[in-house]
Design a protein around this motif. Structure first.
Motif, short mmCIF file in Angstrom:
data_model
loop_
_atom_site.label_atom_id
_atom_site.label_comp_id
_atom_site.label_asym_id
_atom_site.label_seq_id
_atom_site.Cartn_x
_atom_site.Cartn_y
_atom_site.Cartn_z
N GLU A 343 0.76 -1.09 0.06
CA GLU A 343 -0.10 -0.06 0.17
C GLU A 343 0.90 1.25 -0.06
O GLU A 343 0.67 2.20 -0.84
CB GLU A 343 -0.84 0.03 1.00
N ALA A 344 1.86 1.05 0.97
CA ALA A 344 3.01 2.35 0.96
C ALA A 344 3.58 2.70 -0.47
O ALA A 344 3.85 3.64 -1.00
CB ALA A 344 3.96 2.10 1.79
N ILE A 345 4.01 1.48 -1.05
CA ILE A 345 4.67 1.57 -2.39
C ILE A 345 3.56 2.19 -3.53
O ILE A 345 3.94 3.11 -4.13
CB ILE A 345 5.03 0.12 -2.86
N GLN A 346 2.45 1.69 -3.46
CA GLN A 346 1.49 2.16 -4.37
C GLN A 346 1.21 3.65 -4.20
O GLN A 346 1.09 4.41 -5.32
CB GLN A 346 0.22 1.36 -4.21
N THR A 347 1.08 4.07 -3.05
CA THR A 347 0.70 5.52 -2.76
C THR A 347 1.91 6.39 -3.32
O THR A 347 1.52 7.56 -3.75
CB THR A 347 0.61 5.68 -0.98
N PHE A 348 3.09 5.78 -2.99
CA PHE A 348 3.95 6.78 -3.37
C PHE A 348 4.13 6.87 -4.79
O PHE A 348 4.44 8.11 -5.30
CB PHE A 348 5.82 5.76 -3.07
#
Length: 351
Positions: A343-348
């Motif tokens: 989720e953090a990678i996609q948000t970035f």
């Protein structure tokens, strides 16, 4: 080619008379211990740790022998694998004279230990598909080459090294070949422990820090011929594995079934993680992994790494390591940890 252990050993190690502890000199059972100047009244802990531990960890080795399928006489236990690595340098490499061969990208402690012991490092990079460059290794060997370190599955790439290539080196090199199997529990490839009787110049490193979940206890294993293990025991400190570690590891070794389930779960989560990462257009390549981590080449690795750190998500930045350019090394976590990471990678990338 013939293997001569005595010819490889440093002169001072060959002549070394090891320290003989009180527990080395006595074998058997006793009720009154007045030989080691210990505190006879006990210790201020629930368990009595006032007595020195078994210097050769016989009970622990016996248990490990049943699990690993390796005789106790072929086993050394160290304060992490790092102790075994350091002993290899001190046993076989004369400072400022001998050299070792490393195959980067690989585990960094091989080089650190070489530098501590003032031993020349000769680097022969892995190929682009992270396999051994056999011709390059052969060219790098000279009469003063004592050790070749091979990590399989390899850290930081995660792939297993071709077993036939390792066997080629074992057959043709008269020095010591060290195969580091820290991640072997996650691999489809068989351990080289079964090859010990065939290769007198083989040393295998393993650890209880990964699949066994005992990183805090610092217990590493080395498997080798009886003669090489005797050299290890000659050099090591008298009581290198403390009693608390021995007790806790013995207890943990009763949990083989739990560990096997965790290994299966980790491998399953690894495949899910790889699949979801591969679906991101910013991910350029994921190296096939036989370990509990994956090496991922992706866009903006440094910025992504910093962004993850800000969120309390820690991965390993390998983007400046030769042959790992643009890569992050990501350990496989629990399902929830992996989902949070994704989720953090996609948000970035969607910012």
């Amino acid at each position: 080619m013939s293997f001569n252990l005595n010819a490889l050993l440093r002169d001072n190690i060959r002549k070394l008379v090891p320290y003989s502890s009180a527990r080395d000199e006595f074998k058997g059972e006793a009720s009154v211990w007045l030989d080691a100047n210990e505190n006879a009244f006990g210790s201020p802990l629930p368990h009595d740790y006032n007595r020195y531990p078994d210097p050769l960890q016989h009970q622990l080795k016996h248990k490990l022998s049943k699990i690993k399928g390796v005789p106790t006489e072929n086993m050394f236990l160290g304060n992490g694998s790092d102790e075994a690595i350091d002993i290899l340098y001190r046993a076989f490499c004369t400072p400022k004279l001998d050299n070792v061969i490393l195959v980067p990208p690989t585990y960094g402690m091989y080089e650190v230990s070489a530098n501590i012991n003032d031993v020349e490092v000769r680097k022969v990079n892995l190929t682009r598909d992270y396999q051994l460059d056999l011709d390059g290794i052969a060219e790098a060997i000279d009469p003063h080459t004592k050790l070749i370190f091979i990590c399989s599955p390899n850290n930081p790439t995660g792939n297993s090294i071709n077993a036939k290539d390792i066997e080629t080196i074992l057959v043709n090199f008269t020095g010591i070949v060290v195969v580091d199997e820290a991640y072997i529990n996650y691999s489809k490839q068989k351990s080289f422990t079964q090859a010990l009787p065939e290769f007198p110049n083989l040393v295998i490193l393993q650890t209880l820090s990964k699949a066994w979940g005992l990183a805090a206890l610092r217990l590493g294993l080395a498997f080798a011929s009886k003669e090489i293990i005797e050299v290890f025991n000659k050099i090591k400190p008298p009581y290198n594995i403390n009693q608390a570690t021995q007790d806790l590891v013995l207890e943990a070794l009763e949990g083989v079934d739990i560990i096997n389930e965790w290994i299966k779960a980790t491998v399953a989560e690894r495949e899910i993680l790889v699949s979801k990462l591969a679906a991101l257009e910013q991910v350029e390549h994921i190296t096939p992994s036989d370990a509990n981590f994956v090496l991922v080449k992706l866009a903006e690795p440094r910025a992504l790494y910093s962004n993850l750190v800000e969120q309390g998500i820690i991965v390993r930045d390998r983007s400046k390591v030769e042959l790992c350019e643009g890569c992050l090394r990501i350990t496989v976590g629990t399902k929830l940890e992996n989902e949070r990471l994704l989720e953090a990678i996609q948000t970035f990338y969607n910012k």
